[in-house]
Scaffold this active site. Structure first.
Site, short mmCIF file in Angstrom:
data_model
loop_
_atom_site.label_atom_id
_atom_site.label_comp_id
_atom_site.label_asym_id
_atom_site.label_seq_id
_atom_site.Cartn_x
_atom_site.Cartn_y
_atom_site.Cartn_z
N LEU A 21 0.86 -1.20 0.00
CA LEU A 21 0.00 0.00 0.00
C LEU A 21 0.89 1.23 0.00
O LEU A 21 1.76 1.34 0.86
CB LEU A 21 -0.87 0.03 1.26
CG LEU A 21 -1.91 -1.07 1.44
CD1 LEU A 21 -2.47 -1.05 2.86
CD2 LEU A 21 -3.05 -0.92 0.42
N HIS A 22 0.71 2.12 -0.97
CA HIS A 22 1.51 3.34 -0.95
C HIS A 22 0.82 4.56 -1.55
O HIS A 22 1.36 5.65 -1.54
CB HIS A 22 2.85 3.12 -1.65
CG HIS A 22 2.72 3.04 -3.15
ND1 HIS A 22 2.29 1.93 -3.79
CD2 HIS A 22 2.98 3.95 -4.12
CE1 HIS A 22 2.27 2.14 -5.09
NE2 HIS A 22 2.67 3.38 -5.33
N ARG A 23 -0.39 4.37 -2.11
CA ARG A 23 -1.05 5.52 -2.76
C ARG A 23 -1.43 6.55 -1.71
O ARG A 23 -1.99 6.19 -0.65
CB ARG A 23 -2.34 5.09 -3.45
CG ARG A 23 -2.16 4.14 -4.57
CD ARG A 23 -1.61 4.79 -5.81
NE ARG A 23 -1.14 3.75 -6.70
CZ ARG A 23 -0.33 3.94 -7.73
NH1 ARG A 23 0.15 5.15 -7.99
NH2 ARG A 23 0.04 2.95 -8.49
N ARG A 69 6.84 5.86 2.17
CA ARG A 69 5.73 6.80 2.43
C ARG A 69 4.79 6.23 3.49
O ARG A 69 4.34 6.93 4.40
CB ARG A 69 4.97 7.04 1.11
CG ARG A 69 3.68 7.84 1.29
CD ARG A 69 2.85 7.81 0.01
NE ARG A 69 3.32 8.74 -0.99
CZ ARG A 69 3.03 10.04 -1.03
NH1 ARG A 69 2.25 10.57 -0.12
NH2 ARG A 69 3.48 10.80 -2.00
N ASP A 84 -2.33 -1.48 -3.92
CA ASP A 84 -2.85 -0.33 -4.68
C ASP A 84 -1.86 0.05 -5.77
O ASP A 84 -1.93 1.14 -6.33
CB ASP A 84 -3.18 0.85 -3.75
CG ASP A 84 -2.02 1.28 -2.88
OD1 ASP A 84 -0.87 0.86 -3.13
OD2 ASP A 84 -2.26 2.06 -1.93
#
Ligand code: UD1
Length: 395
Positions: A214-216, A249, A290
């Site tokens: 997950l990084h969006r 992030r 994502d």
């Protein structure tokens, strides 16, 4: 006759890359152009990604050559990052005067490089052109649309991408259906990835674990949203052990999401190199993500994939592959995981996702594009005929 300062170097081609997913896309093109023998091809790294686990490890796994230079732009706001790539790339292109600049995918470095090259009058080719989510809330969609407007040659990975470009009024002569370079990289790396025995290394059973990325910004920047996602993972982990390589992030934001999931059933890991990630997803029961690239890789491998996003620029992975879009709530994720695991592994065969996209791109660039409009190199492969985009003779 000596070449003047403003004349292009007829045989030099420059690829500009900057962020993790770009590296997988340039790798097969480096090899295909090297195989042509008569093209000088250099890679410029913008430095958008710079941690060893986000950059150098990929160069090593993918056997990428040392870049001509690293612009070391690092992190920043979108405007800062895009502007710094432009500022630092311009003198490099002025100096080297390539016959063409190749840009990849949809990251900030992609748009910045396309803009600089276009304004210097250097032809631009966009690898992975035509993908559209129609969701302008994602910065990548803005990057895709603008890069395609700027590029002279649009190298599309799938027929729906060709359709998107035609619907937007793109001249058919600029469009080439070449297939998916990410799959080239997957095909060439799969055997060595499997040989690494990743499930064993992480103490999980093949087909008995899930992989999460997950990084969006839409998923990880809002602590409430990230907390919901963490809850879903912890709940799902009771049923299926999860390995969670965490993007920097996301890592920075997990403390705000009251992350307590790091344990035996949900293991947070440092970001993985390309082959390690491939080795894991190839034997996973489920992928939750994502990312853009993972949607394609899981479709090829047949691994069920839940994409935690409202839209995708890769709808073919849902219509023909194993991908499904899922809302970011624990209920939706748990229900979708249950049903995806019932379906099981189901590899998809998508036109042009065959390990030979880079060869077709090399054919377009160096020897001969296919006739017709838009030019279809997937059907025409392996011996397309037509005019080359790059001059074949030195002037
Ligand atoms: C970028 C791309 C995204 C792609 C993703 C893959 C854009 C707009 N986004 O998002 O499309 O899916 O790469 O990873 O180009 N950071 C580090 N070390 C690094 C790189 C980043 O710590 O080597 C941290 C920094 O705090 C940075 C943050 O991650 O601010 C985000 O990095 P950035 O390159 O701006 O965007 P990504 O989220 O990685």
């Amino acid at each position: 006759m000596a070449r003047g300062a403003s004349e292009p170097a007829a045989r030099l081609l420059i690829s500009v890359v900057g962020a993790r997913p770009n590296f997988m896309k340039v790798a097969p093109i480096v090899r295909a152009l090297r195989d042509c023998g008569h093209i000088a091809h250099q890679v410029v790294h913008t430095g958008q990604h710079y941690d060893p686990s986000m950059s150098a490890d990929f160069f090593r796994d993918l056997d990428l050559p040392r870049p001509l230079c690293n612009l070391e732009v690092g992190s920043g706001s979108h405007a800062q990052q895009t502007a710094l790539v432009m500022q630092r790339l311009e003198p490099v292109l002025r100096e080297t005067r390539p016959a063409m600049v190749l840009v990849y995918g949809d990251v900030n470095s992609t748009l910045a490089a396309a803009l600089v090259a276009a304004k210097l009058g250097i032809p631009v080719a966009h690898v992975e052109a035509g993908l559209r989510s129609r969701d302008r809330a994602m910065p990548e969609e803005i990057n895709r649309v603008l890069t395609d407007r700027l590029a002279d040659s649009l190298l599309a990975p799938s027929r729906d991408a060709v359709e998107n470009l035609l619907r937007e009024g793109t001249e058919p002569e600029r469009i080439y259906f070449v297939g998916n370079v990410m799959i080239d990289t997957l095909v060439s790396g799969l055997e060595s990835a499997r040989a690494r025995n990743l499930p064993q290394r992480y103490g999980v059973e093949p087909e008995g674990y899930g992989v999460v990325t997950l990084h969006r910004p839409g998923n990880v920047d809002d602590p409430a949203r990230l907390t919901q996602l963490c809850r879903a993972l912890i709940e799902l982990g009771r049923d299926l052990p999860l390995l969670f390589p965490v993007h920097p992030r996301t890592r920075a934001r997990l403390p705000d999401a009251a992350w307590t999931g790091h344990g035996a059933r949900v293991r947070a890991l440092d970001p993985l190199s390309y082959l390690d990630m491939l080795g894991l997803i190839a034997s996973a029961a489920l992928v939750i993500t994502d990312s853009g690239g993972l949607q394609e890789e899981t479709t090829y491998l047949g691994t069920p994939c839940l994409t935690i996003r409202p839209t995708t620029e890769r709808p073919i992975t849902c219509t023909e592959g194993t991908n499904r879009l899922v809302a970011p709530t624990p209920r939706a994720i748990l229900d979708a995981a249950r049903s995806a695991r019932r379906t099981g592994r189901r590899p998809a065969s998508i036109e042009g996702w065959d390990g030979r996209a880079a060869q077709r791109i090399a054919a377009v660039l160096t020897a001969s594009g296919a006739r017709g409009s838009p030019r279809d190199l997937v059907t025409a492969c392996p011996a397309p005929r037509g005019e080359a985009l790059l001059p074949t003779e030195r002037p």
